[in-house]
Design an enzyme around this catalytic site. Structure first.
Site, mmCIF file in Angstrom:
data_model
loop_
_atom_site.group_PDB
_atom_site.id
_atom_site.type_symbol
_atom_site.label_atom_id
_atom_site.label_comp_id
_atom_site.label_asym_id
_atom_site.label_seq_id
_atom_site.Cartn_x
_atom_site.Cartn_y
_atom_site.Cartn_z
ATOM 1 N N HIS A 190 0.811 -1.210 0.000
ATOM 2 C CA HIS A 190 0.000 0.000 0.000
ATOM 3 C C HIS A 190 0.852 1.272 0.000
ATOM 4 O O HIS A 190 0.562 2.240 -0.696
ATOM 5 C CB HIS A 190 -0.962 -0.036 1.191
ATOM 6 C CG HIS A 190 -2.171 0.804 0.983
ATOM 7 N ND1 HIS A 190 -3.012 1.143 1.984
ATOM 8 C CD2 HIS A 190 -2.657 1.388 -0.115
ATOM 9 C CE1 HIS A 190 -3.968 1.904 1.509
ATOM 10 N NE2 HIS A 190 -3.784 2.055 0.222
ATOM 11 N N CYS A 502 -8.242 -1.936 -12.673
ATOM 12 C CA CYS A 502 -7.756 -0.819 -11.849
ATOM 13 C C CYS A 502 -6.532 -1.196 -11.024
ATOM 14 O O CYS A 502 -6.060 -0.406 -10.222
ATOM 15 C CB CYS A 502 -8.868 -0.282 -10.950
ATOM 16 S SG CYS A 502 -9.427 -1.477 -9.729
HETATM 17 C C1 PEP Z 1 -6.082 -4.322 -6.475
HETATM 18 O O1 PEP Z 1 -6.078 -5.223 -5.627
HETATM 19 O O2 PEP Z 1 -5.587 -4.460 -7.605
HETATM 20 C C2 PEP Z 1 -6.659 -3.005 -6.163
HETATM 21 C C3 PEP Z 1 -6.854 -2.114 -7.094
HETATM 22 O O3 PEP Z 1 -6.974 -2.756 -4.880
HETATM 23 P P1 PEP Z 1 -5.918 -2.438 -3.709
HETATM 24 O O4 PEP Z 1 -4.570 -2.254 -4.331
HETATM 25 O O5 PEP Z 1 -6.409 -1.209 -3.033
HETATM 26 O O6 PEP Z 1 -6.006 -3.661 -2.859
#
Ligand code: PEP
Ligand code: MG
Length: 576
Positions: A190, A502
């Site tokens: 993150h 995404c």
């Molecule tokens: C993903 O898992 O690709 C996503 C877009 O969500 P996050 O990175 O916030 O878990």
């Protein structure tokens, strides 16, 4: 003292280059070097100690309230007792006022002395308690350092830490940090994602960096090469200054490509959207001409710890984003758990396989309802521009349950005079293989799908996305993930459910090429990646990208995917 030049290898969290002075954050279980303060800083450091102590005491009592087991409660009570011990307080304050030691060093020294006395006593009972003291010492040192840092100007510094919470990262960003170097983490941890959003050069998985890099030493971060140079010589510094200037020019050139229509060379349209988490990024969405927000991560609303962030605060946040951008905004429900805002009260052996995303929301109805109410409110204000996205879906019942809750909230708000022109479209994130494999079943309940490849990759390869030890397995371009995406695309065709990606792979030019070739025409990425992805997509025909995707489905490794892309590039240039 390390003063000769040392090169660390690193994983590139955000592909930037930076030169700056190191600001090293203290970590747990690390000897704290003596640090002194001026007379004027004494009161601030006494306060830092007291604030850290009450924060830790609150944390301990929160945990105590949440656990049922009496022996754990007893341990916690004993920890709190140590924390409040007047002798410890006296000693820390004496060191700060008398020796002018910083709060963190005074705490460290005091606890080390007490532990030494316990060890020397020979009493088995006291010796067993040493580990408790050590734990409290380390937690208190970290908290006190954070309190001290509040006063510290980080402007222009490269922050070096073992790991960092998203809240702290945003705070340091506001303080003006130039770069971020972390000992832990992988490319889609993150912190790395946020660093990309905020355009802070970031290196992760830099082994041993907090132990070796000296406070105040000069650092060069080389994202493209994945390395960190501490104490570089003059020639190296000059070379990197030229490099930074070159990248600045390159960025300018890319931005010029933004004005071209979003279509491949043979006229097949695609849509590039932005991923967003903080209000600070919203200006960038317009400047790269993203066509809307394909993923609004909402966990940032909770970073300050208030689980029950109320409806009004949320509504204001969503409203402010929607009024600053054009196009749609896909608001994702809180994706708490995993590496984001883990609930310290409930330790899980496998948080990424545990109480996370929709699983948690369906158990915490108050949190869910406040968010749904805020989303419905803004949907009424911005008709047809708001969509809702459910994170970490594993089975269709979760989608049905969220839709039921949404229906209840929509009716509730209608009774309060807030009417929707059309229902809020509900999307399902495909980030667990069970959903990818059965997209046609989920398509019956979903208005759209969004591939969260960051998680889909970790669940497909069984490799924690934030664990630097397994980062060799965690590859954004791993063909197995493209194969799953292909299966999901075929499934989604049966219900004609639209698809978007995404995850971070959408912002990688090679990843984007393969995805468009597989048949996806909506990609959402950190705003800064939009120009480079667009520049690449407009320079190929859709037929070429389809050919690439077909080949990708036949290979076994990410390295082969890269080779396939590069041979496509050579064909384009007429050299192959
Ligand atoms: C993903 O898992 O690709 C996503 C877009 O969500 P996050 O990175 O916030 O878990
Ligand atoms: Mg995810």
């Amino acid at each position: 003292m390390m003063s000769q030049s040392v090169v660390f290898s690193a994983i590139t969290g955000n592909d930037g280059v930076a030169i700056g002075v190191a600001c090293v954050l203290p970590t747990k279980n690390r000897a704290i070097p003596p640090s002194t303060i001026s007379k004027e800083e004494v009161n601030h450091h006494v306060d830092s100690f007291r604030r850290a102590r009450s924060l830790l005491s609150e944390e301990i009592s929160d945990i105590a309230q949440a656990v049922a087991d009496t022996s754990t409660v007893d341990i916690l009570a004993a920890q709190d007792q140590i924390l409040q011990d007047p002798e410890i307080e006296e000693s820390v304050i004496a060191y700060v006022k008398g020796a002018k030691y910083s709060a963190r060093y005074a705490i460290y020294l005091t606890f080390c002395e007490v532990m030494e006395r316990m060890r020397e006593s020979g009493s088995e009972m006291l010796i067993q308690r040493i580990v408790d003291l050590e734990d409290i010492r380390d937690r208190l040192v970290v908290l006190a350092s954070e309190e001290e840092q509040e006063q510290l100007s980080v402007n222009g510094f490269i922050l070096v830490a073992r790991e960092i919470s998203p809240t702290d990262l945003v705070t340091y960003y506001e303080g003006g940090i130039k770069g971020l170097v972390l000992e832990k983490g992988g490319i889609t941890s993150h912190a790395a994602i946020i660093a990309r959003s905020l355009q802070i050069p970031c290196l992760v998985g830099v082994k041993g960096v907090t132990a070796y890099v000296e406070q105040g030493s000069t650092l060069v971060m080389d994202g493209p090469e994945g390395k960190l140079i501490a104490n570089p010589g003059k020639d190296i510094l000059r070379e990197y200054e030229r490099h930074i200037e070159h990248r600045r020019q390159e960025k300018k050139r890319r931005r010029a490509a933004i004005k071209a229509p979003s279509q491949t060379m043979d006229g097949v349209p695609f849509k590039l959207l932005a991923n967003l988490e903080f209000e600070e990024e919203v200006g960038e969405v317009a400047s790269v001409q993203a066509e809307g927000i394909g993923l609004l991560r909402t966990e940032g609303l909770l970073f300050k710890g208030e689980r029950n962030r109320n409806e009004t605060i949320q509504t204001n946040f969503y409203r402010s984003i929607l009024s600053s951008i054009k196009g749609i905004c896909v608001i994702r429900l809180f994706d708490i758990g995993g590496d984001k805002l883990r609930d310290k009260r409930f330790e899980e052996a496998n948080p990424f396989l545990g109480w996370r995303g929709v699983r948690l929301l369906l158990d915490e109805k108050e949190l869910l309802h406040a968010q749904l109410r805020a989303i419905v409110r803004v949907s009424a204000e911005f008709p047809e521009r708001v969509r809702l996205l459910i994170p970490m879906v594993t089975v269709p019942q979760e989608v049905v349950a969220i839709k039921d809750e949404l229906q209840v909230i929509t009716t509730e708000l209608a009774n309060e005079g807030i009417h929707l022109k059309a229902p809020v479209p509900v999307g399902v994130m495909i980030e667990v293989p069970s959903v990818a494999l059965q997209a046609s079943l989920f398509g019956k309940h979903a208005d759209f799908f969004s591939f969260g490849t960051n998680d889909l990759t970790q669940y497909t390869l069984a490799a924690d996305r934030g664990n630097e030890r397994v980062c060799q397995l965690y590859q954004l371009l791993d063909p197995s993930v493209f194969k799953l995406i292909h299966i999901a695309i075929e499934g989604a065709k049966q219900t004609q459910t639209p698809l978007c990606v995404c995850g971070e792979v959408a912002g990688d030019p090679i990843g984007a090429a393969v995805l468009v070739g597989l048949g996806i025409n909506e990609l959402s990425m950190v705003p800064v990646s939009v120009p480079k992805v667009k520049e690449m997509l407009i320079s190929y025909s859709h037929a070429q990208l389809q050919h690439l995707a077909r080949e990708v489905l036949t290979v076994a490794t990410a390295a082969e995917v890269k080779t396939l892309f590069h041979s496509l590039k050579n064909t384009k240039n007429g050299t192959n």
